[in-house]
Design a protein around this motif. Structure first.
Motif, PDB file in Angstrom:
ATOM      1  N   PRO A 238       3.651  -5.627  -6.963  1.00 53.88           N
ATOM      2  CA  PRO A 238       2.285  -5.839  -7.442  1.00 53.88           C
ATOM      3  C   PRO A 238       1.654  -4.523  -7.913  1.00 53.88           C
ATOM      4  N   VAL A 239       0.714  -4.629  -8.857  1.00 55.01           N
ATOM      5  CA  VAL A 239       0.030  -3.434  -9.367  1.00 55.01           C
ATOM      6  C   VAL A 239      -0.559  -2.611  -8.223  1.00 55.01           C
ATOM      7  N   GLU A 240      -0.997  -3.309  -7.163  1.00 50.54           N
ATOM      8  CA  GLU A 240      -1.664  -2.607  -6.059  1.00 50.54           C
ATOM      9  C   GLU A 240      -0.768  -1.538  -5.448  1.00 50.54           C
ATOM     10  N   GLN A 241       0.541  -1.814  -5.397  1.00 51.68           N
ATOM     11  CA  GLN A 241       1.403  -0.824  -4.756  1.00 51.68           C
ATOM     12  C   GLN A 241       1.384   0.498  -5.513  1.00 51.68           C
ATOM     13  N   THR A 242       1.439   0.421  -6.841  1.00 53.22           N
ATOM     14  CA  THR A 242       1.378   1.643  -7.645  1.00 53.22           C
ATOM     15  C   THR A 242       0.037   2.337  -7.436  1.00 53.22           C
TER      16      THR A 242
ATOM     17  N   GLN B  31      -1.931   2.182  -4.856  1.00 50.04           N
ATOM     18  CA  GLN B  31      -1.984   2.806  -3.522  1.00 50.04           C
ATOM     19  C   GLN B  31      -1.189   4.105  -3.507  1.00 50.04           C
ATOM     20  N   LEU B  32      -0.028   4.074  -4.151  1.00 52.98           N
ATOM     21  CA  LEU B  32       0.809   5.272  -4.200  1.00 52.98           C
ATOM     22  C   LEU B  32       0.072   6.408  -4.895  1.00 52.98           C
ATOM     23  N   THR B  33      -0.452   6.137  -6.090  1.00 50.49           N
ATOM     24  CA  THR B  33      -1.082   7.207  -6.859  1.00 50.49           C
ATOM     25  C   THR B  33      -2.365   7.679  -6.180  1.00 50.49           C
ATOM     26  N   ALA B  34      -3.111   6.739  -5.578  1.00 50.41           N
ATOM     27  CA  ALA B  34      -4.330   7.137  -4.877  1.00 50.41           C
ATOM     28  C   ALA B  34      -3.988   8.034  -3.688  1.00 50.41           C
ATOM     29  N   ALA B  35      -2.930   7.669  -2.955  1.00 52.51           N
ATOM     30  CA  ALA B  35      -2.538   8.457  -1.775  1.00 52.51           C
ATOM     31  C   ALA B  35      -2.118   9.861  -2.196  1.00 52.51           C
ATOM     32  N   LEU B  36      -1.376   9.962  -3.302  1.00 52.54           N
ATOM     33  CA  LEU B  36      -0.924  11.274  -3.768  1.00 52.54           C
ATOM     34  C   LEU B  36      -2.118  12.112  -4.238  1.00 52.54           C
ATOM     35  N   ASP B  37      -3.017  11.477  -5.011  1.00 53.30           N
ATOM     36  CA  ASP B  37      -4.188  12.208  -5.503  1.00 53.30           C
ATOM     37  C   ASP B  37      -5.040  12.719  -4.338  1.00 53.30           C
ATOM     38  N   ARG B  38      -5.300  11.811  -3.395  1.00 51.38           N
ATOM     39  CA  ARG B  38      -6.156  12.187  -2.273  1.00 51.38           C
ATOM     40  C   ARG B  38      -5.502  13.311  -1.474  1.00 51.38           C
ATOM     41  N   PHE B  39      -4.198  13.167  -1.220  1.00 48.85           N
ATOM     42  CA  PHE B  39      -3.453  14.197  -0.491  1.00 48.85           C
ATOM     43  C   PHE B  39      -3.612  15.552  -1.181  1.00 48.85           C
TER      44      PHE B  39
ATOM     45  N   ASN C 186      -0.242   9.360   4.755  1.00 51.15           N
ATOM     46  CA  ASN C 186      -0.384   8.287   3.766  1.00 51.15           C
ATOM     47  C   ASN C 186       0.499   8.529   2.556  1.00 51.15           C
ATOM     48  N   ALA C 187       0.458   9.756   2.042  1.00 45.23           N
ATOM     49  CA  ALA C 187       1.227  10.080   0.837  1.00 45.23           C
ATOM     50  C   ALA C 187       2.717   9.882   1.103  1.00 45.23           C
ATOM     51  N   VAL C 188       3.175  10.348   2.272  1.00 45.00           N
ATOM     52  CA  VAL C 188       4.596  10.218   2.607  1.00 45.00           C
ATOM     53  C   VAL C 188       4.972   8.742   2.764  1.00 45.00           C
ATOM     54  N   ASP C 189       4.119   7.970   3.448  1.00 47.57           N
ATOM     55  CA  ASP C 189       4.411   6.548   3.647  1.00 47.57           C
ATOM     56  C   ASP C 189       4.529   5.819   2.312  1.00 47.57           C
ATOM     57  N   GLU C 190       3.640   6.129   1.381  1.00 45.31           N
ATOM     58  CA  GLU C 190       3.673   5.436   0.086  1.00 45.31           C
ATOM     59  C   GLU C 190       4.925   5.826  -0.703  1.00 45.31           C
ATOM     60  N   MET C 191       5.245   7.123  -0.687  1.00 43.53           N
ATOM     61  CA  MET C 191       6.434   7.577  -1.420  1.00 43.53           C
ATOM     62  C   MET C 191       7.692   6.964  -0.816  1.00 43.53           C
ATOM     63  N   ALA C 192       7.695   6.813   0.513  1.00 45.47           N
ATOM     64  CA  ALA C 192       8.898   6.329   1.190  1.00 45.47           C
ATOM     65  C   ALA C 192       9.158   4.848   0.910  1.00 45.47           C
ATOM     66  N   GLN C 193       8.211   4.177   0.233  1.00 43.99           N
ATOM     67  CA  GLN C 193       8.444   2.780  -0.132  1.00 43.99           C
ATOM     68  C   GLN C 193       9.282   2.657  -1.392  1.00 43.99           C
TER      69      GLN C 193
ATOM     70  N   ARG D 241       2.131   1.434 -15.217  1.00 38.30           N
ATOM     71  CA  ARG D 241       2.067   0.149 -14.508  1.00 38.30           C
ATOM     72  C   ARG D 241       1.057  -0.790 -15.129  1.00 38.30           C
ATOM     73  N   GLU D 242      -0.030  -0.216 -15.681  1.00 41.51           N
ATOM     74  CA  GLU D 242      -1.096  -1.072 -16.204  1.00 41.51           C
ATOM     75  C   GLU D 242      -0.910  -1.450 -17.665  1.00 41.51           C
ATOM     76  N   GLU D 243      -0.339  -0.543 -18.458  1.00 41.72           N
ATOM     77  CA  GLU D 243      -0.336  -0.752 -19.905  1.00 41.72           C
ATOM     78  C   GLU D 243       0.955  -1.375 -20.425  1.00 41.72           C
ATOM     79  N   ILE D 244       2.049  -1.155 -19.681  1.00 46.34           N
ATOM     80  CA  ILE D 244       3.324  -1.574 -20.251  1.00 46.34           C
ATOM     81  C   ILE D 244       3.429  -3.101 -20.314  1.00 46.34           C
TER      82      ILE D 244
END
Lengths: 204, 204
Positions: A37-41, A43-51, B10-17, B52-55
């Motif tokens: 789902p779009v949400e996973q991407t 969440q990933l990008t938000a987590a990286l940005d925030r980090f 959070n960042a690590v958890d998201e990347m690890a997915q 993810r959004e545009e493609i």
């Protein structure tokens, strides 16, 4: 690699800049995101940005932290007299996982490595010296990698701190627990014979 | 693994997915970003979000595309009479890289695999059938993996298309170019003897 889409090619190129990630792996990861789902991407990008934007280094130990002073440094139960010097945050995590250390840490954020252009001025050695100068710390424990760079770094810091009245020690080096002698490298085995310990000490 | 920071964890958890990425690798990648300028992280996350959004999927061949009709489908130089059926976009890239194919593609977006719960209805087989029904396509080339799933998928589609007047072929299977016989698996070698080709054909 030729891509049918500019968006895809940008995403792959950016992912491929991460260490250990080639274009093929990057493509696999990016296509995986497309199936989720779009949400996973998001969440990933938000987590990286925030980090990347919010994280700070603890003002005392230079560990990564959400607050100005990290949880370990602000924990009143930790022993202020012991200071464990490590290369980076992963080493703090590794030592914390052992549950064998109750003192505080000092993260150098690197190790002296002339070949990578990293000298003492790139590390947090000045701040370490300031801390020792205050006199509260009784023992500095060097927990650095058992490599040439690690040894050089210990040697350098040892000289810098020689003027202060502080005990300095390094973590024990020898045959890893569970390893068979047969497969231990010669240098480690040789050193572990030289630096043998009284049996009574070894079982405590 | 215990982290000193919520942002880091959070960042690590998201990347690890992501596929093939464990917690340790995720941590290494995230700490790498910390050593780079903030812009690199921003570019990475922006590229992923935009991707993810545009493609979109090409309306004709279901390949990934920036426009409704992808570059290959809208290229007037490509042969409309040939249609190469592939599992996913990576296979399109692989075949394009050979420079040996001038026809068009049809991306199934998967392969029949009961064990993963993927049946014919999850693939773009209906749209393939519609295309064939128009009568413009003279040959369908199956370029699927040489696995049980690939064979099952070809068998299924072959039956669906049996009513139409269209030639169906599969890519050649045999000993890879450059490989030594000694190291080729028995099944491949056995089949390549059964399906031997006249020498004159093999050097054309």
């Amino acid at each position: 690699m030729e891509f049918s889409s500019k968006y895809l090619s940008n995403a792959v190129d950016e992912m491929a800049q991460l260490p250990g990630i080639g274009k093929r792996t990057a493509l696999r990861m990016v296509l995986h995101l497309l199936k989720q789902p779009v949400e996973q991407t998001k969440q990933l990008t938000a987590a990286l940005d925030r980090f990347r934007e919010e994280i700070i280094f603890c003002e005392e130990c230079h560990n990564l932290s959400d607050q100005k002073i990290c949880e370990i440094c602000s924990n009143p139960k930790r022993d202020n007299a012991q200071l464990c010097v490590v290369e980076d945050i992963r080493d703090v995590m590794a030592i914390e996982n052992t549950g064998q250390y109750q003192g505080k840490y000092h993260v150098l954020n690197g190790i002296i490595s002339p070949i990578d252009g990293i000298g003492p001025q790139d590390l947090t050695i000045a701040s370490l010296q300031e801390k020792i100068a205050k006199g509260e710390i009784k023992e500095v424990i060097f927990a650095l990698s058992a490599t040439m760079e690690g040894d050089t770094t210990i040697f350098y810091i040892h000289k810098q701190l020689a003027a202060y009245e502080v005990k300095m020690s390094t973590i024990a080096r020898g045959v890893p627990v569970g390893d068979e002698l047969e497969y231990t490298d010669e240098v480690t085995l040789g050193r572990s014979i030289q630096k043998r310990v009284p049996y009574e000490d070894s079982i405590r």
